[in-house]
Design an enzyme around this catalytic site. Structure first.
Site, PDB file in Angstrom:
ATOM      1  N   CYS A 184      -3.682   8.412  -1.277  1.00 32.68           N
ATOM      2  CA  CYS A 184      -3.117   9.567  -0.581  1.00 32.68           C
ATOM      3  C   CYS A 184      -3.393  10.893  -1.304  1.00 32.68           C
ATOM      4  CB  CYS A 184      -1.622   9.348  -0.326  1.00 32.68           C
ATOM      5  SG  CYS A 184      -0.983  10.475   0.923  1.00 32.68           S
ATOM      6  N   HIS A 212      -1.280   4.098   2.515  1.00 32.51           N
ATOM      7  CA  HIS A 212      -0.481   3.561   1.399  1.00 32.51           C
ATOM      8  C   HIS A 212      -0.539   2.037   1.370  1.00 32.51           C
ATOM      9  CE1 HIS A 212       1.468   7.314   0.115  1.00 32.51           C
ATOM     10  NE2 HIS A 212       1.231   7.684   1.358  1.00 32.51           N
ATOM     11  N   GLU A 264       0.737   0.168  -0.765  1.00 35.69           N
ATOM     12  CA  GLU A 264       1.925  -0.388  -1.424  1.00 35.69           C
ATOM     13  C   GLU A 264       3.063  -0.673  -0.465  1.00 35.69           C
ATOM     14  OE1 GLU A 264       0.680   2.610  -1.729  1.00 35.69           O
ATOM     15  OE2 GLU A 264       2.195   4.187  -1.869  1.00 35.69           O
TER      16      GLU A 264
END
Ligand code: XMP
Length: 510
Positions: A80, A167, A169
């Site tokens: 990002c 993202h 994660e």
């Protein structure tokens, strides 16, 4: 044994800790450091990840990391903000995006590359950004796009540098873990050998080397962290670990005796100290929440100190501090800050104790503490316990505290918590408890008018207690629990359920 380590440079994203946890789920040890405090010895790290940020790379205050010794020299994954940073300052262009780039998206193009191995077109990714990468940086090669975001992933040719706009994660990026594995294991060649068993074995060895024949004192609270810390130390130094479990009279019903027995059953060298009267005395007449907390903190230190002084030659104080307590945070606004969160269970032990501190869980997240406990065959009920505040029921009895109020709340709480267990709901809830309100209300029991206490029930879901939402418990359960409480606990004639989230409310009422 040395494990490969991954360095995560934080730019203040709300997801940075999640990156660290996902990496660790791959059995790879990761550490978070602020982007402007890069560790001196980069040789310790096999790969580096740049986090997201609430900051825009186009802003005058944009965060500028010093990537000397990293970029082009180590495998680097930029997420990002990181991806935008590499683009914007290395020959590409970042601009404000004109389409919605929040939430779910699906990859519509994927370049054949080791980075995307086992991930196919259509894979769901999670976007959360307001800037977009218009042009790739020098030597950038496009690796993936979504319908709305052309440059969703790229690499820099001639380097092991990869960048993604989404993202990996967050849970909603369905192949996020695969992507991290591709980068870390296949590209960066990190060995995934950091397991709970390995952690226990190495920590025990380290503790033995560090503590030798020294005596260590540890305050057990009945919670997961102090219990697992105690077990690790027990494995390392056995009887040289002196545990003290203080009953402040504000624990759950029967908790002091039950948990003390459990600790003894685990082989711990533990002394139970019943100081209920001392705490209740100190609390008499106090109704302000902070006054209550301070009084409890002060008496705890006095009691603990009295006990520790009876032990001869103790050199160390062990604490159950965990990783989120020590990560330095980067503040989203106002530039990077170096404030380290204070561990509210520690509450500042007095200097005169002059003990060195040992914290065997300092590197672990809460879920890892549980896994480490499980790998030492600790009881699942103990490891699965809800968090419970240090000041205990004192901050769940609104207003002043008396022995009778503690008794009433312990009974109510026991009906509620045992009910959650009986209905198979306990593990679905992050934290639960009852609150004794400082109001009486009118009721009718048989033909009699009553004027008795009102209690509130609270059950929340959360991951870290920072934010929380109330749990949608089944009506049938609430109905039965309310009936049981009013029928079984003398002095209570009304039960309410708290349906506030945090923020704007908090989990505890005080
Ligand atoms: P709040 O009420 O701030 O609670 O939403 C967040 C988490 O922290 C716990 N808590 C405390 N724990 N000492 C503690 O050890 C305290 O004074 C204290 N106050 C709140 C609370 O139970 C929840 O898990």
């Amino acid at each position: 044994m040395q494990h490969d380590k991954v360095l995560i440079l934080d730019f203040g994203s709300q997801y940075t800790q999640l990156i660290a946890r996902r990496v660790r789920e791959l059995n790879i040890y990761s550490e978070i450091h602020p982007f402007n405090k890069i560790p001196q010895n980069l040789n310790d790290y096999k790969a580096v990840i740049l986090s997201g940020s609430p900051m825009s790379v186009r802003s005058a205050e944009a965060f500028h990391p010093d990537l000397k010794g990293i970029r082009g020299e180590k495998p680097l994954l930029a997420v990002c903000y990181g991806a935008q940073y590499l683009a914007h300052f290395s020959g590409g262009e970042v601009a404000e995006s004109n389409t919605r780039e929040y939430g779910r998206a699906n990859l519509s193009f994927i370049q054949d590359d080791l980075f995307f191995e086992n991930i196919t077109v259509g894979s769901q990714v999670w976007m959360s950004h307001s800037d977009t990468i218009k042009t790739l940086p020098t030597n950038g090669k496009l690796l993936a796009s979504t319908h709305d975001v052309q440059n969703a992933a790229y690499k820099i040719e001639g380097e092991e540098t990869f960048a993604i706009q989404f993202h990996p994660e967050v849970y909603h990026s369905t192949d996020g873990k695969q992507l991290l594995e591709n980068f870390l294991v296949k590209i960066a060649k990190v060995t995934p050998d950091w397991t709970p068993n390995a952690f226990v074995e190495e920590t025990v060895e380290e503790l033995q080397a560090k503590l030798g024949n020294d005596k260590v004192v540890l305050g057990l609270s009945g919670g997961v962290d102090s219990s697992v810390a105690a077990m690790l130390l027990h494995k390392a130094i056995g009887k040289n670990l002196y545990c003290i479990f203080v009953n402040n009279g504000l624990l759950r019903k029967n908790e002091f005796t039950d948990v003390l027995e459990q600790y003894k059953g685990m082989g711990l060298n533990v002394k139970g100290v019943d100081a209920s009267a001392r705490f209740l005395d100190a609390l008499a007449g106090k109704s302000d929440p902070e006054d209550k907390r301070k009084a409890i903190g002060r008496v705890f230190i006095e009691v603990f100190d009295d006990e520790a002084n009876q032990l001869k030659d103790v050199k160390w104080l062990a604490q159950g501090t965990i990783y989120p307590d020590v990560i330095e945070s980067v503040s989203a606004t106002g530039g990077p800050s170096a404030t380290i969160k204070s561990h509210h269970n520690v509450g500042g032990l007095p200097d005169f104790m002059k003990l060195k501190i040992v914290e065997p869980l300092r590197a672990l997240f809460k879920d890892e503490v549980r896994r480490v406990g499980a790998s030492m065959d600790m009881d699942a009920t103990l490891l699965g316990r809800h968090p419970f505040p240090g000041p205990g029921l004192a901050i769940r009895i609104l207003g002043d505290i008396t022995a009778e109020k503690v008794r009433i709340l312990q009974e109510v709480d026991a009906v509620f918590i045992n009910g959650l267990r009986d209905w198979g709901l306990y593990d679905k809830v992050w934290q639960a408890g009852a609150i004794l309100l400082p109001v009486n209300s009118v009721g009718v029991m048989g033909d009699e008018r009553t004027y008795e206490k009102c209690v509130a029930l609270r059950a929340v879901e959360s991951t870290d207690g920072m934010t929380a939402d109330w749990v949608n418990l089944p009506y049938e359960f609430l109905q039965k629990t309310s009936n049981d409480i009013i029928n079984k606990v003398k002095g209570v004639n009304r039960v309410v359920y708290d349906i506030s989230s945090k923020p704007p409310a908090t989990i505890e009422w005080e």
